[in-house]
Design a protein around this motif. Structure first.
Motif, PDB file in Angstrom:
ATOM      1  N   THR A 115     -11.629 -38.841  49.158  1.00 59.75           N
ATOM      2  CA  THR A 115     -10.930 -38.602  50.867  1.00 59.75           C
ATOM      3  C   THR A 115      -9.603 -38.006  50.746  1.00 59.75           C
ATOM      4  O   THR A 115      -9.218 -37.117  51.211  1.00 59.75           O
ATOM      5  CB  THR A 115     -11.002 -39.873  51.790  1.00 59.75           C
ATOM      6  OG1 THR A 115     -12.392 -40.313  51.762  1.00 59.75           O
ATOM      7  CG2 THR A 115     -10.346 -39.629  53.207  1.00 59.75           C
ATOM      8  N   GLY A 135     -12.517 -48.237  54.983  1.00 55.42           N
ATOM      9  CA  GLY A 135     -11.102 -47.431  55.088  1.00 55.42           C
ATOM     10  C   GLY A 135      -9.998 -48.296  54.608  1.00 55.42           C
ATOM     11  O   GLY A 135      -8.774 -47.851  54.455  1.00 55.42           O
ATOM     12  N   TRP A 186      -7.740 -44.665  57.544  1.00 59.93           N
ATOM     13  CA  TRP A 186      -8.407 -44.492  58.695  1.00 59.93           C
ATOM     14  C   TRP A 186      -7.668 -43.056  59.430  1.00 59.93           C
ATOM     15  O   TRP A 186      -8.598 -42.522  60.033  1.00 59.93           O
ATOM     16  CB  TRP A 186      -8.129 -45.712  59.584  1.00 59.93           C
ATOM     17  CG  TRP A 186      -8.676 -47.064  59.198  1.00 59.93           C
ATOM     18  CD1 TRP A 186      -8.084 -48.374  58.695  1.00 59.93           C
ATOM     19  CD2 TRP A 186     -10.265 -47.308  59.040  1.00 59.93           C
ATOM     20  NE1 TRP A 186      -8.813 -49.100  58.386  1.00 59.93           N
ATOM     21  CE2 TRP A 186     -10.346 -48.574  58.571  1.00 59.93           C
ATOM     22  CE3 TRP A 186     -11.267 -46.283  59.081  1.00 59.93           C
ATOM     23  CZ2 TRP A 186     -11.444 -49.344  58.378  1.00 59.93           C
ATOM     24  CZ3 TRP A 186     -12.474 -47.139  58.843  1.00 59.93           C
ATOM     25  CH2 TRP A 186     -12.518 -48.207  58.553  1.00 59.93           C
ATOM     26  N   PHE A 189      -9.361 -40.212  57.513  1.00 63.78           N
ATOM     27  CA  PHE A 189     -10.746 -40.146  57.936  1.00 63.78           C
ATOM     28  C   PHE A 189     -10.728 -39.236  59.357  1.00 63.78           C
ATOM     29  O   PHE A 189     -11.255 -38.290  59.680  1.00 63.78           O
ATOM     30  CB  PHE A 189     -11.444 -41.474  58.415  1.00 63.78           C
ATOM     31  CG  PHE A 189     -11.912 -42.009  57.152  1.00 63.78           C
ATOM     32  CD1 PHE A 189     -11.892 -41.549  55.856  1.00 63.78           C
ATOM     33  CD2 PHE A 189     -12.030 -43.606  57.022  1.00 63.78           C
ATOM     34  CE1 PHE A 189     -12.322 -42.336  54.879  1.00 63.78           C
ATOM     35  CE2 PHE A 189     -12.519 -44.339  55.983  1.00 63.78           C
ATOM     36  CZ  PHE A 189     -12.591 -43.537  54.798  1.00 63.78           C
ATOM     37  N   ARG A 190      -9.925 -39.553  60.368  1.00 63.40           N
ATOM     38  CA  ARG A 190      -9.511 -39.027  61.467  1.00 63.40           C
ATOM     39  C   ARG A 190      -9.316 -37.311  61.355  1.00 63.40           C
ATOM     40  O   ARG A 190      -9.564 -36.684  62.319  1.00 63.40           O
ATOM     41  CB  ARG A 190      -8.577 -39.785  62.418  1.00 63.40           C
ATOM     42  CG  ARG A 190      -9.239 -40.937  63.006  1.00 63.40           C
ATOM     43  CD  ARG A 190      -8.539 -41.547  64.267  1.00 63.40           C
ATOM     44  NE  ARG A 190      -7.197 -42.066  63.758  1.00 63.40           N
ATOM     45  CZ  ARG A 190      -6.844 -43.378  63.255  1.00 63.40           C
ATOM     46  NH1 ARG A 190      -7.920 -44.110  63.157  1.00 63.40           N
ATOM     47  NH2 ARG A 190      -5.751 -43.902  62.873  1.00 63.40           N
ATOM     48  N   LEU A 192     -10.392 -35.349  58.870  1.00 63.98           N
ATOM     49  CA  LEU A 192     -11.055 -34.605  58.039  1.00 63.98           C
ATOM     50  C   LEU A 192     -11.946 -33.576  59.066  1.00 63.98           C
ATOM     51  O   LEU A 192     -12.358 -33.993  59.983  1.00 63.98           O
ATOM     52  CB  LEU A 192     -12.173 -35.588  57.467  1.00 63.98           C
ATOM     53  CG  LEU A 192     -11.653 -36.492  56.276  1.00 63.98           C
ATOM     54  CD1 LEU A 192     -12.815 -37.313  55.875  1.00 63.98           C
ATOM     55  CD2 LEU A 192     -11.279 -35.479  54.969  1.00 63.98           C
ATOM     56  N   THR A 196     -19.128 -34.046  56.226  1.00 62.14           N
ATOM     57  CA  THR A 196     -18.957 -35.245  55.640  1.00 62.14           C
ATOM     58  C   THR A 196     -20.293 -36.140  55.797  1.00 62.14           C
ATOM     59  O   THR A 196     -20.737 -36.458  57.167  1.00 62.14           O
ATOM     60  CB  THR A 196     -17.795 -36.126  56.101  1.00 62.14           C
ATOM     61  OG1 THR A 196     -16.450 -35.195  55.890  1.00 62.14           O
ATOM     62  CG2 THR A 196     -17.679 -37.396  55.236  1.00 62.14           C
ATOM     63  N   VAL A 198     -21.993 -40.123  55.483  1.00 65.80           N
ATOM     64  CA  VAL A 198     -21.243 -41.168  55.088  1.00 65.80           C
ATOM     65  C   VAL A 198     -22.767 -41.900  54.618  1.00 65.80           C
ATOM     66  O   VAL A 198     -23.551 -42.385  55.574  1.00 65.80           O
ATOM     67  CB  VAL A 198     -20.696 -41.896  56.337  1.00 65.80           C
ATOM     68  CG1 VAL A 198     -20.331 -43.301  56.047  1.00 65.80           C
ATOM     69  CG2 VAL A 198     -19.261 -41.156  56.551  1.00 65.80           C
ATOM     70  N   VAL A 215     -16.411 -46.616  59.448  1.00 62.35           N
ATOM     71  CA  VAL A 215     -16.021 -45.182  58.776  1.00 62.35           C
ATOM     72  C   VAL A 215     -16.563 -44.015  59.607  1.00 62.35           C
ATOM     73  O   VAL A 215     -15.829 -42.910  59.691  1.00 62.35           O
ATOM     74  CB  VAL A 215     -16.621 -45.342  57.232  1.00 62.35           C
ATOM     75  CG1 VAL A 215     -16.501 -44.140  56.394  1.00 62.35           C
ATOM     76  CG2 VAL A 215     -15.896 -46.373  56.485  1.00 62.35           C
ATOM     77  N   ASN A 218     -14.821 -42.895  62.631  1.00 65.64           N
ATOM     78  CA  ASN A 218     -13.342 -42.404  62.512  1.00 65.64           C
ATOM     79  C   ASN A 218     -13.436 -40.938  61.963  1.00 65.64           C
ATOM     80  O   ASN A 218     -12.332 -40.311  61.952  1.00 65.64           O
ATOM     81  CB  ASN A 218     -12.627 -43.189  61.685  1.00 65.64           C
ATOM     82  CG  ASN A 218     -11.923 -44.342  62.331  1.00 65.64           C
ATOM     83  OD1 ASN A 218     -11.010 -44.435  63.089  1.00 65.64           O
ATOM     84  ND2 ASN A 218     -12.714 -45.666  62.631  1.00 65.64           N
ATOM     85  N   ILE A 219     -14.514 -40.483  61.525  1.00 67.67           N
ATOM     86  CA  ILE A 219     -14.587 -39.072  60.926  1.00 67.67           C
ATOM     87  C   ILE A 219     -15.306 -38.250  61.871  1.00 67.67           C
ATOM     88  O   ILE A 219     -16.608 -38.207  62.145  1.00 67.67           O
ATOM     89  CB  ILE A 219     -15.266 -39.007  59.712  1.00 67.67           C
ATOM     90  CG1 ILE A 219     -14.682 -40.051  58.602  1.00 67.67           C
ATOM     91  CG2 ILE A 219     -15.385 -37.629  59.233  1.00 67.67           C
ATOM     92  CD1 ILE A 219     -15.603 -40.193  57.284  1.00 67.67           C
ATOM     93  N   ALA A 222     -18.665 -36.452  60.755  1.00 67.17           N
ATOM     94  CA  ALA A 222     -19.664 -37.260  60.078  1.00 67.17           C
ATOM     95  C   ALA A 222     -20.896 -37.332  60.316  1.00 67.17           C
ATOM     96  O   ALA A 222     -21.277 -37.394  61.590  1.00 67.17           O
ATOM     97  CB  ALA A 222     -18.793 -38.832  59.890  1.00 67.17           C
TER      98      ALA A 222
END
Length: 828
Positions: A115, A135, A186, A189-190, A192, A196, A198, A215, A218-219, A222
């Motif tokens: 990350t 995170g 965290w 992640f937000r 990115l 992605t 997960v 996880v 928050n992406i 994702a």
């Protein structure tokens, strides 16, 4: 299909001041579809990605690092932090020459590192995959207690933890306090924005379920996949599900389980298939291209010893050598060669039938940094002396049976030492005693020879040296062997093969047998190791598999069948005549040949009747292949479980290109279906001919194509059919197409009284050499028949009857010897 990842492990320099390196597993086939980079977690190592590396390296470049202080990588210096780790990975990627976008895959804390890398180098990533990542990493109180122990106690614990922790406890304490405990991802992640994935399990014994749930939430970009129950090591425990999830995420997997070919829709593979039509006929588990590990040939033996030390490596007439013992014998021989003054790059001549000593001599020569020079034991004395001088060999390993030749060889060559051995050295006790008794006359002849200081007994020399490997650096580009060609149409030439070429052809051939299992196969080794075909298929490939080699010094049908019954081999490389003799032997079924599951036949056309009969007896697969010494030697084969075409040599093996060029202009490719000369290119093609740059230039083009000298046709599926040797064709006196021996031979085979026929063009006219059955036809009758069936320019001008043809050990007719017989015929 498994490969030994350690063969692809190497060190990458990431810093000069101070000098530090990361160890990396780098599997890089030609024309990769993507590049995957795998990052392990806290206390892990690159080998934990074993299943992902095996799976994705079939079509992609796959790279996995040992992070600093983990596995074999150097420790970090100073107060190490996350930025330092990210910069080390960037430096390693640069050192590896990876400048295309990558798919970055991280596990556990490796996901945190991935990350951070994605946040800093988003333009270098195609996609990000996080497995079992959270995170923040709040460890169990018991683990935290352990990582807070004083350093002296952690050092004491090191011997007890190295089996399950792949970094020292002291190093892990530094990582925990400087990096792991402080990391909070965290907000990263937000932010990115790249695709992605997960991946997580249903439960995890290290972190809470809530931590994993958050996880993907928050992406923004994702995609989440829950692969079911997993105790944190999801990449090992749910490996197939993880691999499928990554494939589906990247849209490279088949659309359904029935659509096996949908993966070819991606551009790189589609383009490759357009260029190489034969690829559409590859078996599912055979890769289009292969990665060649940057190791010397002997590394296969070292790998087998590491993985299967107590497995039987060689079975010879009831005597067993384990891989560990074989390696010790090899090391002793290598040290013996060094003690005799062998320097790196000097030549050792090996003139032995298939014996354990030949395997020991071959790998011992390579470990000593020497070049193994092979010639067949049936080579005539004058040719043997010529080849010894041509190669400028310094040491000779030879059977005691040829002791009478030693004085002449020493007098006419630059040999410094001769090592004598016999077939009884590696026999069970009772057989060894019987052998010694039968050799009394030979032993008396040897006493006078062995009084010379430069003549040595193999066993005595071997056991006067240490079993540790000599400290000699051998590079992939160093020459490994000089293989003398069969000389069917001209005098044998020395073919130069380096370690990389032998390694490449071993890997290529090994991939062609996808069902072969590491450490479980038994090879029947009757093809001479001193021939390139036997060296690769009968020695190098089984050693690479950690297989058992059932070694036979010669092929005798009954003895071979008894061996099959007793030891039950699973793979049997051979030549057509061997399969014919076995299939026709009375009561063959009682010898249990059904243990054989795969055979690759070479050197001569494989008749369909032979193929079908042998497969009915064994229930295994027998396919025809093709190769030449100049290509290490294998270049083509029919698929073991795919489309096989009768009368064809099959299709090029992985990483091999092939084309058909004009017979008079090798720069011009002929239209599909027309005859021409076969040209091949690949990592297995030779360096050149020894001491013959002119012949090398004629044989290898500037852009690396090897002109094989074989006239072939290629069909629309990419299957090749041999027509003749280019050296055997001739142009009739009238203008027109070239003529080939086969044009005449097929007509003469129609005559019932003809058993075998070989045609050679002498002084521009065909001469037929015939072996008759019980009732010999007259020469006049054969010529009259040819006049009715052939145009005038192809009618033989002479018929010569012979009892047998001069042949190579694998049955090929020596046409240059036929020309000599013609001269003798006229002289008489």
């Amino acid at each position: 299909m498994q490969i030994d990842l350690e063969l692809f492990r190497r060190g990458v320099i990431i810093s000069q001041q101070p000098r530090r390196r990361l160890w990396v597993i780098d599997i890089a086939p030609d024309h990769p579809q993507r590049t995957f980079v795998f990052i392990h977690g806290f206390a892990g190592h690159a080998g934990q990605w074993v299943y992902q590396l095996h799976h994705f390296s079939m079509q992609n470049r796959a790279v996995a690092f040992d992070l600093p202080g983990h596995g074999g990588s150097d420790k970090s210096t100073g107060r190490f932090n996350m930025d330092d780790i990210v910069n080390d990975i960037a430096s390693a990627l640069e050192a590896l020459g990876i400048n295309t976008k990558i798919v970055l895959v991280g596990h556990s804390f490796g996901g945190a590192i991935a990350t951070e890398f994605a946040a800093k180098y988003s333009d270098r990533l195609e996609a990000l995959v996080l497995t079992a990542t959270t995170g923040e990493f709040k460890l169990h109180p018991l683990y935290r207690l352990g990582l807070n122990l004083p350093q002296p106690l952690l050092r004491l614990a090191n011997p007890f933890t190295h089996q399950w922790l792949h970094a020292s406890p002291v190093m892990l304490k530094q990582w925990y306090h400087n990096i792991l405990a402080k990391w909070n991802g965290w907000s990263l992640f937000r932010n990115l924005t790249l695709p992605t994935l997960v991946i997580r399990g249903h439960r995890d014994f290290l972190f809470s379920k809530t931590a994993f749930d958050e996880v993907a939430r928050n992406i923004p970009t994702a995609t989440e996949v829950n692969v079911g129950a997993s105790g944190h090591m999801v990449i090992l425990e749910r490996r197939d599900a993880v691999n499928r999830a990554i494939e589906q995420f990247l849209s490279v997997s088949p659309r359904s389980w029935r659509d096996k070919n949908s993966h070819t829709a991606t551009y790189p593979r589609t383009e490759l298939i357009r260029q190489r039509p034969w690829l559409s006929h590859y078996e599912d588990r055979v890769p289009f291209t292969i990665a060649v590990p940057k190791v010397p040939m002997q590394q296969f033996l070292i790998s087998a010893v590491r993985r299967f030390p107590l497995r039987t490596a060689i079975l010879f007439e009831g005597y067993r050598l384990t891989y560990r013992r074989l390696n010790h014998e090899v090391n002793r021989f290598a040290n013996a060669l060094r003690s005799l003054g062998l320097d790196k790059g000097q030549r050792v001549m090996l003139i032995l039938p298939n014996l354990p000593q030949l395997v020991i001599g071959y790998f011992g020569t390579l470990k000593a940094g020497g070049i193994a020079v092979f010639t067949l034991p049936i080579t005539k004395p004058d040719e043997l002396i010529r080849q010894t001088n041509d190669a400028d060999a310094r040491i000779l390993l030879i059977l005691k049976d040829f002791a009478h030749l030693i004085p002449d060889i020493l007098a006419q060559t630059n040999l410094r030492h001769v090592i004598l051995t016999d077939a009884g050295t590696y026999l069970p006790f009772a057989k060894r005693l019987a052998f010694r008794f039968s050799q009394r006359k030979v032993q008396s002849q040897l006493r006078q020879l062995e009084s010379e200081s430069n003549i040595h007994r193999f066993s005595r020399l071997l056991y006067s040296h240490q079993r540790q490997s000599p400290d000699v650096e051998v590079l992939p580009e160093d020459l490994a062997t000089i293989q003398y060609t069969g000389g069917t149409t001209a005098a044998p030439k020395g073919v130069l093969l380096n370690h990389r070429q032998l390694v490449a052809n071993t890997i290529q051939t090994r991939h062609w047998i996808p069902d072969a299992q590491m450490g479980r196969e038994r090879f029947l080794c009757v093809l001479p190791f001193s021939h390139s075909y036997g060296l690769t298929t009968g020695l190098n490939v089984p050693i690479a598999l950690g297989a058992t080699l059932i070694v036979k010094p010669r092929f005798q049908v009954k003895d071979t069948l008894k061996t099959i019954k007793h030891y039950r081999p699973t793979i049997f490389p051979g030549v057509p005549q061997m399969y014919v003799d076995i299939s026709n032997y009375p009561g063959v079924r009682k010898y249990g040949i059904s243990s054989i599951k795969a055979c690759i036949s070479g050197s001569a056309p494989l008749p369909i009747e032979v193929q079908e009969t042998f497969e009915k007896l064994t229930h295994g697969r027998l396919v025809e292949g093709y190769g030449l010494t100049e290509a290490s030697p294998v270049t083509h084969a029919n698929p073991l479980n795919g489309l096989r075409k009768v009368g064809s040599i099959g299709i090029p093996i992985p990483s091999t290109e092939a084309k058909v060029v004009d017979l008079t202009n090798s720069r011009k490719e002929v239209p599909l279906g027309q005859i021409g000369e076969l040209a091949v290119r690949g990592p297995q093609v030779m360096v050149g001919y020894w001491n013959d740059p002119q012949a090398t230039t004629k044989t290898i083009t500037k852009d690396g194509w090897l002109l094989t000298g074989d006239v072939v046709q290629m069909d629309t599926d990419g299957y090749f059919r041999i027509v003749a040797r280019k050296a055997d064709m001739w142009y009739p006196s009238k203008p027109g197409e070239p003529a080939f021996p086969r044009d005449v031979e097929e007509v003469l085979y129609e005559v019932p009284q003809v058993k075998e026929v070989a045609v050679a063009a002498i002084a521009g006219a065909p001469v037929a050499f015939v072996i008759a059955k019980d009732q010999r036809p007259s020469a006049e009758a054969l010529i009259a028949y040819c006049k009715r069936r052939l145009p005038p320019e192809l009618v033989p001008c002479l018929i010569i009857f012979l009892d047998d043809f001069p042949r190579t050990f694998i049955g090929k007719v020596l046409r240059r010897e036929l020309a000599r017989r013609y001269a003798q015929y006229h002289a008489n």
